[in-house]
Write a protein that holds these residues in place. Structure first.
Motif, PDB file in Angstrom:
ATOM      1  N   VAL A   1      20.555  29.059  -4.657  1.00 50.75           N
ATOM      2  CA  VAL A   1      20.971  30.336  -5.243  1.00 50.75           C
ATOM      3  C   VAL A   1      20.631  31.502  -4.325  1.00 50.75           C
ATOM      4  N   THR A   2      19.450  31.488  -3.738  1.00 50.15           N
ATOM      5  CA  THR A   2      19.015  32.619  -2.911  1.00 50.15           C
ATOM      6  C   THR A   2      19.462  32.520  -1.462  1.00 50.15           C
ATOM      7  N   GLY A   3      19.773  31.274  -1.009  1.00 49.67           N
ATOM      8  CA  GLY A   3      20.117  31.084   0.395  1.00 49.67           C
ATOM      9  C   GLY A   3      18.911  30.968   1.294  1.00 49.67           C
ATOM     10  N   THR A   4      17.740  30.951   0.681  1.00 49.09           N
ATOM     11  CA  THR A   4      16.487  30.756   1.424  1.00 49.09           C
ATOM     12  C   THR A   4      15.576  29.859   0.592  1.00 49.09           C
ATOM     13  N   ILE A   5      14.615  29.215   1.230  1.00 50.48           N
ATOM     14  CA  ILE A   5      13.668  28.387   0.499  1.00 50.48           C
ATOM     15  C   ILE A   5      12.850  29.274  -0.436  1.00 50.48           C
ATOM     16  N   VAL A   6      12.797  28.869  -1.705  1.00 46.35           N
ATOM     17  CA  VAL A   6      12.124  29.674  -2.714  1.00 46.35           C
ATOM     18  C   VAL A   6      11.729  28.778  -3.879  1.00 46.35           C
ATOM     19  N   GLU A   7      10.705  29.181  -4.618  1.00 41.55           N
ATOM     20  CA  GLU A   7      10.339  28.471  -5.839  1.00 41.55           C
ATOM     21  C   GLU A   7      11.361  28.759  -6.925  1.00 41.55           C
ATOM     22  N   SER A   8      11.472  27.807  -7.871  1.00 41.97           N
ATOM     23  CA  SER A   8      12.286  28.070  -9.045  1.00 41.97           C
ATOM     24  C   SER A   8      11.563  29.078  -9.938  1.00 41.97           C
ATOM     25  N   VAL A   9      12.317  29.730 -10.800  1.00 42.35           N
ATOM     26  CA  VAL A   9      11.727  30.693 -11.730  1.00 42.35           C
ATOM     27  C   VAL A   9      10.692  30.014 -12.615  1.00 42.35           C
ATOM     28  N   ALA A  10      10.995  28.783 -13.047  1.00 48.33           N
ATOM     29  CA  ALA A  10      10.051  28.048 -13.895  1.00 48.33           C
ATOM     30  C   ALA A  10       8.727  27.848 -13.174  1.00 48.33           C
ATOM     31  N   ALA A  11       8.785  27.484 -11.904  1.00 55.53           N
ATOM     32  CA  ALA A  11       7.562  27.272 -11.127  1.00 55.53           C
ATOM     33  C   ALA A  11       6.812  28.588 -10.921  1.00 55.53           C
ATOM     34  N   GLN A  12       7.553  29.670 -10.715  1.00 59.52           N
ATOM     35  CA  GLN A  12       6.912  30.966 -10.534  1.00 59.52           C
ATOM     36  C   GLN A  12       6.143  31.370 -11.784  1.00 59.52           C
ATOM     37  N   HIS A  13       6.761  31.141 -12.945  1.00 63.13           N
ATOM     38  CA  HIS A  13       6.100  31.479 -14.201  1.00 63.13           C
ATOM     39  C   HIS A  13       4.877  30.604 -14.431  1.00 63.13           C
ATOM     40  N   ALA A  14       5.013  29.310 -14.082  1.00 64.42           N
ATOM     41  CA  ALA A  14       3.874  28.409 -14.244  1.00 64.42           C
ATOM     42  C   ALA A  14       2.738  28.816 -13.319  1.00 64.42           C
TER      43      ALA A  14
END
Length: 426
Positions: free
Chosen positions: A409-422
């Protein structure tokens, strides 16, 4: 002195009263499995007949072959490869499954991997059957011995035990666990051993996640991996098994080469850097955040099951894949694909811009839509060595389906929103 699960299973497959790590024994597999690939199955079939004079098998039911590679170009060369396999399997009366999915997944779905069984393959990812309390071992150079004689001599492996507690946080799964383990024990931390998983954390894991974890065992140096049986795995086995079975548990006084406890609730998303899945070559997603990608892939024998597709849909629901990224999703079998269709998962993935392909190994080994020089791909595949998915000048990162979907979605390596919230909660 007690025995590990592996020692008990291999004892059953020998004529011994009990086997121990370090001994060498002739072991009789319950199943001998292969997929057709030029230079492998075709060579073994010819050797069986021309070199060893075998024109009839004593028990053809022990042999199974899958056609799961080279399926997506639909050209004459593909059909020639597969026709060789069809002809040989008909000649020997061997069970053959074509175009139904990745063989390691079908082995489970078709009830060929049941608790307490020993299975061999030339591909080490057969270790994924450990999710069902079966022992799958990749014996690349020695599979012809098993095919010809019905048995194979092996050095009985020692076992490293992993006691799992807790549960995965949101946005984290078995791909993060296996790469955490590899980082922890090193590339040879379980060399010529079996990884044995148990404890309440193991019981909390979904079957799909257990398969993914066991299927990546080789990158710690292990020959295989196996779970203690529990009601979840027994229920699966009872539903598909072709015959009665008896699960195998470790003795309380079993001897282990090493023993570790891992709290699943403490895990964070991890990504494997290009070059190798063997440790130490991993980083947290935070350490690689912002790395640009042009390709994303969710599939393979380690990830592409229904739980993986659900994870991707959770991340992609209402989102759009970046215009600079191509996301390919390959369910592990036609059954998984149909379930994902029925649940509406594929509608979500398509709506986000993902491309859904038929079940095969073709994306994972670079046969279909190979990577071009300079491309960066983030993948749930099983290998990221140079040239694995196309050009040797492309880079392959590996992560969980959560991480792959979010990065697409972002076009770059990133955490998922679920992981960010966790992570924030931790």
């Amino acid at each position: 002195m007690g025995q590990t699960i592996t020692e008990k299973i291999l004892t059953r497959a020998t004529d011994q009263d009990g086997v121990r790590a370090g001994e060498n024994h002739a072991v009789r597999p319950a199943r001998m499995i292969a997929y057709d690939f030029p230079g492998y199955t075709d060579v073994m079939f010819r050797q069986m007949r021309d070199d060893f004079g075998i024109t009839e098998l004593d028990d053809p039911s022990r042999y199974v072959v899958f056609i799961d590679h080279m399926l997506t170009k639909n050209n004459e060369r593909e059909d020639e490869v597969h026709q060789v396999t069809r002809d040989w399997c008909e000649f020997y009366g061997i069970e053959l499954h074509e175009g139904q999915g990745i063989g390691h997944q079908l082995t489970a779905e078709l009830g060929l991997a049941i608790p307490g069984d020993f299975l061999v393959h030339f591909d080490g990812h057969i270790s994924g059957v450990g999710a069902f309390n079966a022992l799958g071992w990749g014996i690349r150079r020695d599979l012809i011995e098993a095919w010809v004689t019905g048995q194979v001599y092996v050095d009985i492996p020692a076992t490293t035990r992993f006691d799992l507690v807790g549960e995965f946080p949101d946005g984290v799964d078995s791909r993060d666990l296996v790469h955490t383990i590899i980082e922890m024990v090193g590339a040879d931390g379980c060399a010529h051993q079996v990884m044995e998983f148990g404890g309440p954390g193991a019981a909390s894991m979904k079957i799909d996640h257990r398969q993914g974890l066991c299927g990546m065992a080789m990158f710690s140096g292990a020959v295989s991996a196996i779970f203690e049986p529990d009601e979840m795995s027994m229920a699966y086995a009872r539903n598909v098994a072709r015959r009665d079975f008896e699960p195998v548990y470790p003795d309380a006084d079993a001897q282990y080469a090493a023993r570790y406890e891992i709290d699943l609730s403490t895990l964070v998303p991890r990504v494997v850097r290009p070059g190798s899945a063997r440790g130490p070559n991993t980083a947290t997603v935070d350490e690689l955040a912002g790395t640009p990608i042009t390709r994303a892939f969710i599939g393979s024998c380690a990830s592409g099951r229904i739980e993986d597709l659900r994870a991707a849909a959770l991340v992609l629901d209402g989102q759009t894949v970046a215009p600079t990224v191509e996301l390919n999703v390959v369910p592990t079998s036609r059954k998984v694909l149909q379930q994902a269709e029925d649940e509406g998962i594929l509608d979500v993935l398509r709506g986000a811009g993902a491309k859904i392909a038929i079940s095969s190994c073709d994306f994972c080994f670079g046969y279909q839509q190979p990577l071009q020089p300079g491309e960066n791909c983030i993948s749930t595949g099983v290998l990221n060595i140079s040239g694995r998915m196309g050009s040797p000048d492309a880079n392959i990162y590996m992560g969980s389906p959560y991480t792959v979907a979010a990065s697409a979605v972002t076009g770059t390596i990133v955490e998922s929103v679920a992981a960010q919230h966790a992570g924030a909660a931790r």
